[in-house]
Design a protein around this motif. Structure first.
Motif, PDB file in Angstrom:
ATOM      1  N   LYS A  44       0.496  -0.877   0.110  1.00 38.89           N
ATOM      2  CA  LYS A  44       0.259   0.118   0.604  1.00 38.89           C
ATOM      3  C   LYS A  44       1.010   1.061   0.014  1.00 38.89           C
ATOM      4  CE  LYS A  44      -0.974  -0.058   4.893  1.00 38.89           C
ATOM      5  NZ  LYS A  44      -1.459  -0.117   6.388  1.00 38.89           N
ATOM      6  N   GLU A  45       2.272   1.023   0.804  1.00 38.64           N
ATOM      7  CA  GLU A  45       3.107   1.872   0.772  1.00 38.64           C
ATOM      8  C   GLU A  45       3.261   2.755  -0.859  1.00 38.64           C
ATOM      9  OE1 GLU A  45       3.470   4.872   3.024  1.00 38.64           O
ATOM     10  OE2 GLU A  45       1.537   3.957   3.885  1.00 38.64           O
ATOM     11  N   ARG A  46       3.230   2.480  -1.749  1.00 47.24           N
ATOM     12  CA  ARG A  46       3.754   1.803  -3.169  1.00 47.24           C
ATOM     13  C   ARG A  46       2.761   2.463  -4.053  1.00 47.24           C
ATOM     14  NH1 ARG A  46       7.742  -3.037  -4.526  1.00 47.24           N
ATOM     15  NH2 ARG A  46       9.584  -2.482  -2.869  1.00 47.24           N
ATOM     16  N   CYS A  47       1.555   2.057  -3.429  1.00 47.09           N
ATOM     17  CA  CYS A  47       0.509   2.432  -5.136  1.00 47.09           C
ATOM     18  C   CYS A  47       0.599   4.061  -4.887  1.00 47.09           C
ATOM     19  CB  CYS A  47      -0.642   1.598  -4.138  1.00 47.09           C
ATOM     20  SG  CYS A  47      -1.883   1.844  -5.279  1.00 47.09           S
ATOM     21  N   LYS A  48       0.644   4.760  -6.075  1.00 53.05           N
ATOM     22  CA  LYS A  48      -0.295   5.639  -5.891  1.00 53.05           C
ATOM     23  C   LYS A  48      -1.488   5.815  -6.493  1.00 53.05           C
ATOM     24  CE  LYS A  48       1.921   6.502 -10.109  1.00 53.05           C
ATOM     25  NZ  LYS A  48       3.309   6.969 -11.425  1.00 53.05           N
ATOM     26  N   GLU A  55      -9.218   3.615   2.582  1.00 52.27           N
ATOM     27  CA  GLU A  55      -7.812   4.143   3.298  1.00 52.27           C
ATOM     28  C   GLU A  55      -6.487   4.836   2.534  1.00 52.27           C
ATOM     29  OE1 GLU A  55      -7.251   1.568   5.907  1.00 52.27           O
ATOM     30  OE2 GLU A  55      -9.135   0.859   5.912  1.00 52.27           O
ATOM     31  N   ASN A  62      -2.355   5.391   2.069  1.00 44.71           N
ATOM     32  CA  ASN A  62      -1.285   5.473   2.437  1.00 44.71           C
ATOM     33  C   ASN A  62      -1.147   6.757   3.933  1.00 44.71           C
ATOM     34  OD1 ASN A  62      -0.439   6.754   0.199  1.00 44.71           O
ATOM     35  ND2 ASN A  62       0.133   5.185  -0.327  1.00 44.71           N
ATOM     36  N   SER A  63       0.528   7.059   3.817  1.00 46.45           N
ATOM     37  CA  SER A  63       1.468   8.043   3.770  1.00 46.45           C
ATOM     38  C   SER A  63       1.651   8.929   2.934  1.00 46.45           C
ATOM     39  CB  SER A  63       2.091   7.010   4.805  1.00 46.45           C
ATOM     40  OG  SER A  63       3.856   7.099   4.017  1.00 46.45           O
ATOM     41  N   LYS A  64       1.702   8.790   2.127  1.00 45.22           N
ATOM     42  CA  LYS A  64       1.750   9.354   1.016  1.00 45.22           C
ATOM     43  C   LYS A  64       0.623  10.426   0.554  1.00 45.22           C
ATOM     44  CE  LYS A  64       5.048   7.345  -0.967  1.00 45.22           C
ATOM     45  NZ  LYS A  64       5.515   6.182  -1.922  1.00 45.22           N
ATOM     46  N   GLU A  68      -5.154   6.941  -2.152  1.00 41.95           N
ATOM     47  CA  GLU A  68      -6.561   5.919  -1.591  1.00 41.95           C
ATOM     48  C   GLU A  68      -5.846   4.541  -2.419  1.00 41.95           C
ATOM     49  OE1 GLU A  68      -9.951   7.495  -3.099  1.00 41.95           O
ATOM     50  OE2 GLU A  68     -10.639   8.458  -1.212  1.00 41.95           O
ATOM     51  N   TYR A  69      -5.545   3.464  -1.629  1.00 37.43           N
ATOM     52  CA  TYR A  69      -4.477   2.643  -2.393  1.00 37.43           C
ATOM     53  C   TYR A  69      -5.556   1.302  -2.925  1.00 37.43           C
ATOM     54  CZ  TYR A  69      -4.988   1.017   2.134  1.00 37.43           C
ATOM     55  OH  TYR A  69      -5.213   0.677   3.719  1.00 37.43           O
ATOM     56  N   TYR A 107      -7.169  -2.662  -3.104  1.00 40.02           N
ATOM     57  CA  TYR A 107      -7.466  -3.288  -2.284  1.00 40.02           C
ATOM     58  C   TYR A 107      -7.760  -4.557  -3.345  1.00 40.02           C
ATOM     59  CZ  TYR A 107     -11.712  -2.581  -1.117  1.00 40.02           C
ATOM     60  OH  TYR A 107     -13.414  -2.715  -1.852  1.00 40.02           O
TER      61      TYR A 107
END
Length: 71
Positions: free
Chosen positions: A10-14, A33, A35-37, A40-41, A43
């Protein structure tokens, strides 16, 4: 019969949506939801439908998807 398992990093998904668009079995969806960036990642909304073709993993520009075959 072989099936697949999709794992999203999820942290790589843009949230570009390529994987959602090109999945032949409509396994993936964009979640609500973030990620930290702030993206919305994606799923696996329908994980039981995955056939393990790995189109999603190959098309992802950020390497955010791993696909495994299960027998």
């Amino acid at each position: 019969m072989a099936s697949g398992k999709v794992e999203i990093i999820k942290e790589r998904c843009k949230s570009c949506g390529y994987c959602v668009k090109f999945c032949p079995k409509h396994v993936l969806a964009t979640g609500k939801e973030v990620n930290s960036k702030g993206y919305e990642y994606v799923y696996p909304a329908n994980p039981d439908d995955c056939i393990g073709c790995a189109i999603c993993g190959r098309i992802c520009p950020d390497g955010a998807i791993d696909v495994y075959k299960e027998t």
